[in-house]
Write an enzyme that holds these catalytic residues in place. Structure first.
Site, PDB file in Angstrom:
ATOM      1  N   GLY A 127       2.223   2.394  10.855  1.00  0.00           N
ATOM      2  CA  GLY A 127       3.227   3.449  10.736  1.00  0.00           C
ATOM      3  C   GLY A 127       3.913   3.804  12.045  1.00  0.00           C
ATOM      4  O   GLY A 127       4.601   4.821  12.135  1.00  0.00           O
TER       5      GLY A 127
ATOM      6  N   GLU B 261      -7.097   4.833   7.507  1.00  0.00           N
ATOM      7  CA  GLU B 261      -6.892   6.253   7.163  1.00  0.00           C
ATOM      8  C   GLU B 261      -8.097   6.804   6.398  1.00  0.00           C
ATOM      9  O   GLU B 261      -8.405   7.994   6.497  1.00  0.00           O
ATOM     10  CB  GLU B 261      -5.579   6.403   6.373  1.00  0.00           C
ATOM     11  CG  GLU B 261      -4.371   6.265   7.305  1.00  0.00           C
ATOM     12  CD  GLU B 261      -3.127   5.658   6.666  1.00  0.00           C
ATOM     13  OE1 GLU B 261      -3.005   5.661   5.428  1.00  0.00           O
ATOM     14  OE2 GLU B 261      -2.272   5.166   7.431  1.00  0.00           O
TER      15      GLU B 261
ATOM     16  N   SER C 126       2.989  -1.980  10.551  1.00  0.00           N
ATOM     17  CA  SER C 126       4.422  -2.083  10.878  1.00  0.00           C
ATOM     18  C   SER C 126       5.009  -3.456  10.601  1.00  0.00           C
ATOM     19  O   SER C 126       5.859  -3.952  11.350  1.00  0.00           O
ATOM     20  CB  SER C 126       4.681  -1.660  12.330  1.00  0.00           C
ATOM     21  OG  SER C 126       4.358  -0.297  12.505  1.00  0.00           O
TER      22      SER C 126
ATOM     23  N   HIS D 110      -9.590   1.184   4.560  1.00  0.00           N
ATOM     24  CA  HIS D 110      -8.347   1.405   5.301  1.00  0.00           C
ATOM     25  C   HIS D 110      -8.622   2.392   6.438  1.00  0.00           C
ATOM     26  O   HIS D 110      -9.424   3.312   6.288  1.00  0.00           O
ATOM     27  CB  HIS D 110      -7.263   1.962   4.363  1.00  0.00           C
ATOM     28  CG  HIS D 110      -5.920   1.982   5.031  1.00  0.00           C
ATOM     29  ND1 HIS D 110      -5.556   2.982   5.905  1.00  0.00           N
ATOM     30  CD2 HIS D 110      -4.878   1.114   4.992  1.00  0.00           C
ATOM     31  CE1 HIS D 110      -4.338   2.723   6.366  1.00  0.00           C
ATOM     32  NE2 HIS D 110      -3.916   1.594   5.827  1.00  0.00           N
TER      33      HIS D 110
ATOM     34  N   ASN E 128       0.871  -1.179   0.000  1.00  0.00           N
ATOM     35  CA  ASN E 128       0.000   0.000   0.000  1.00  0.00           C
ATOM     36  C   ASN E 128       0.910   1.233   0.000  1.00  0.00           C
ATOM     37  O   ASN E 128       1.456   1.597   1.038  1.00  0.00           O
ATOM     38  CB  ASN E 128      -0.885  -0.044   1.261  1.00  0.00           C
ATOM     39  CG  ASN E 128      -1.713   1.210   1.414  1.00  0.00           C
ATOM     40  OD1 ASN E 128      -1.783   2.049   0.505  1.00  0.00           O
ATOM     41  ND2 ASN E 128      -2.350   1.351   2.568  1.00  0.00           N
ATOM     42  N   TRP E 129       1.088   1.807  -1.169  1.00  0.00           N
ATOM     43  CA  TRP E 129       2.048   2.911  -1.292  1.00  0.00           C
ATOM     44  C   TRP E 129       1.514   4.212  -0.701  1.00  0.00           C
ATOM     45  O   TRP E 129       2.246   5.189  -0.573  1.00  0.00           O
ATOM     46  CB  TRP E 129       2.426   3.126  -2.771  1.00  0.00           C
ATOM     47  CG  TRP E 129       3.176   1.982  -3.382  1.00  0.00           C
ATOM     48  CD1 TRP E 129       3.530   0.805  -2.781  1.00  0.00           C
ATOM     49  CD2 TRP E 129       3.688   1.901  -4.727  1.00  0.00           C
ATOM     50  NE1 TRP E 129       4.217   0.002  -3.659  1.00  0.00           N
ATOM     51  CE2 TRP E 129       4.326   0.651  -4.858  1.00  0.00           C
ATOM     52  CE3 TRP E 129       3.658   2.770  -5.823  1.00  0.00           C
ATOM     53  CZ2 TRP E 129       4.939   0.250  -6.051  1.00  0.00           C
ATOM     54  CZ3 TRP E 129       4.257   2.360  -7.009  1.00  0.00           C
ATOM     55  CH2 TRP E 129       4.891   1.116  -7.121  1.00  0.00           C
ATOM     56  N   LYS E 130       0.228   4.243  -0.404  1.00  0.00           N
ATOM     57  CA  LYS E 130      -0.410   5.453   0.165  1.00  0.00           C
ATOM     58  C   LYS E 130      -0.138   6.661  -0.737  1.00  0.00           C
ATOM     59  O   LYS E 130       0.004   6.498  -1.948  1.00  0.00           O
ATOM     60  CB  LYS E 130       0.035   5.671   1.611  1.00  0.00           C
ATOM     61  CG  LYS E 130      -0.183   4.419   2.463  1.00  0.00           C
ATOM     62  CD  LYS E 130      -0.093   4.657   3.936  1.00  0.00           C
ATOM     63  CE  LYS E 130      -0.307   3.335   4.671  1.00  0.00           C
ATOM     64  NZ  LYS E 130      -0.335   3.468   6.115  1.00  0.00           N
TER      65      LYS E 130
ATOM     66  N   GLU F 167      -5.726  -4.809  10.540  1.00  0.00           N
ATOM     67  CA  GLU F 167      -4.719  -3.770  10.765  1.00  0.00           C
ATOM     68  C   GLU F 167      -5.057  -2.992  12.032  1.00  0.00           C
ATOM     69  O   GLU F 167      -5.904  -2.084  11.999  1.00  0.00           O
ATOM     70  CB  GLU F 167      -4.703  -2.786   9.589  1.00  0.00           C
ATOM     71  CG  GLU F 167      -4.343  -3.416   8.270  1.00  0.00           C
ATOM     72  CD  GLU F 167      -3.715  -2.395   7.324  1.00  0.00           C
ATOM     73  OE1 GLU F 167      -2.566  -2.608   6.931  1.00  0.00           O
ATOM     74  OE2 GLU F 167      -4.368  -1.380   7.006  1.00  0.00           O
TER      75      GLU F 167
END
Ligand code: PGA
Length: 254
Positions: free
Chosen positions: A176, A102, A216, A100, A12-14, A170
């Site tokens: 992160g 976020e 992580s 997700h 997941n490159w975000k 997650e």
């Protein structure tokens, strides 16, 4: 003993990388994949929307699949700034991450919204990577299993199957941060997810459906996490931006 499910290693490159960065990273992964006969894993990269098309060209024929990080629930229409699952399918995407944390936090996405997005993904014959996970406060209050159960029940698309859904557990507080739950805590949640999937979809389907861990995951902890009986791969953020680290995680699947 062989694994019951083929692991999926998802990057997941975000919101990272310009066009040249994405194409370079994709090229590095393609080179690593070429040097590897019979990999023991499936791999997908989910770049930002702006570079999906070019990354798709860079990975074509490599065995690495293309994915996206989000989509709108509708197929088309007056939704300024949004992208639909059909548009992503048109670019060659096979996977779409939905829900997700976020997105849930920054864009107020509820389970109902996530479910509608997952249904849009599935209806385009793509695979939805449905994300769920507790916050730190929820874990501290002892509510992890209840939160995960409720999010799973509320977010899965109606016609979920092992062919069109991957679940990603997650923990929000692990994303992160460099912190992860213990291996036992991860396995406890994954076993619960599989038990709930068995209730919802039947034991056979649940035994085939992949449940990823995210938060992580790094080269130094991937081996232990990926060896847990109900962990079938990883959803990797930070470490997916370095080809060497992402590859090292993938190679941790035995
Ligand atoms: P991280 O992100 O690997 O950087 O913790 C995981 C994710 O958000 O999917």
């Amino acid at each position: 003993m062989p694994r019951p499910r083929r692991p999926l290693i998802a990057g997941n490159w975000k919101m990272n990388g310009l066009l040249s960065d994405g194409v370079t990273l994709a090229g590095e992964l393609v080179a690593l994949m070429k040097g590897r006969l019979n990999p023991a894993f499936d791999m997908v990269v989910c770049p930002p929307f702006t570079v999906i098309a070019d990354v798709g060209k860079a990975i074509a024929g490599s065995g690495i699949a293309l994915g996206a990080q989000d989509c709108h629930a509708a197929e088309k229409g007056a939704h300024t700034g949004d992208i639909s699952a059909v548009m992503l399918a048109d670019l060659g995407c096979r996977f779409v991450i939905v829900g997700h944390s976020e997105r849930r936090t920054n864009h107020g996405e509820t389970d109902a919204i996530v479910k509608a997005k997952a249904e849009a993904v599935v209806s385009r014959r793509l695979t939805a990577i449905v994300c769920i996970g507790e916050t730190e406060a929820e874990r501290d209050a002892g509510n992890t299993l209840d939160v995960v159960k409720a999010q799973l029940a509320g977010s899965l698309p109606g016609k979920a199957s092992a062919a069109n859904v991957v679940v990603a557990y997650e923990p929000v507080w692990a994303i992160g941060t460099g912190r992860t739950p213990s291996d036992d805590e991860v396995q406890e949640v994954h076993a619960l997810i599989r038990a709930r999937l068995a209730d919802a979809l039947g034991a056979e389907e649940a035994a085939r459906l992949r449940v990823l861990y995210g938060g992580s995951m790094k080269p130094d902890n991937a081996h232990a996490l990926l060896a847990l009986p109900d962990v079938d791969g990883g959803l990797i953020g930070g470490a997916s931006l370095k080809s060497r680290d992402f590859w090292a995680i993938a190679e941790s699947c035995l």
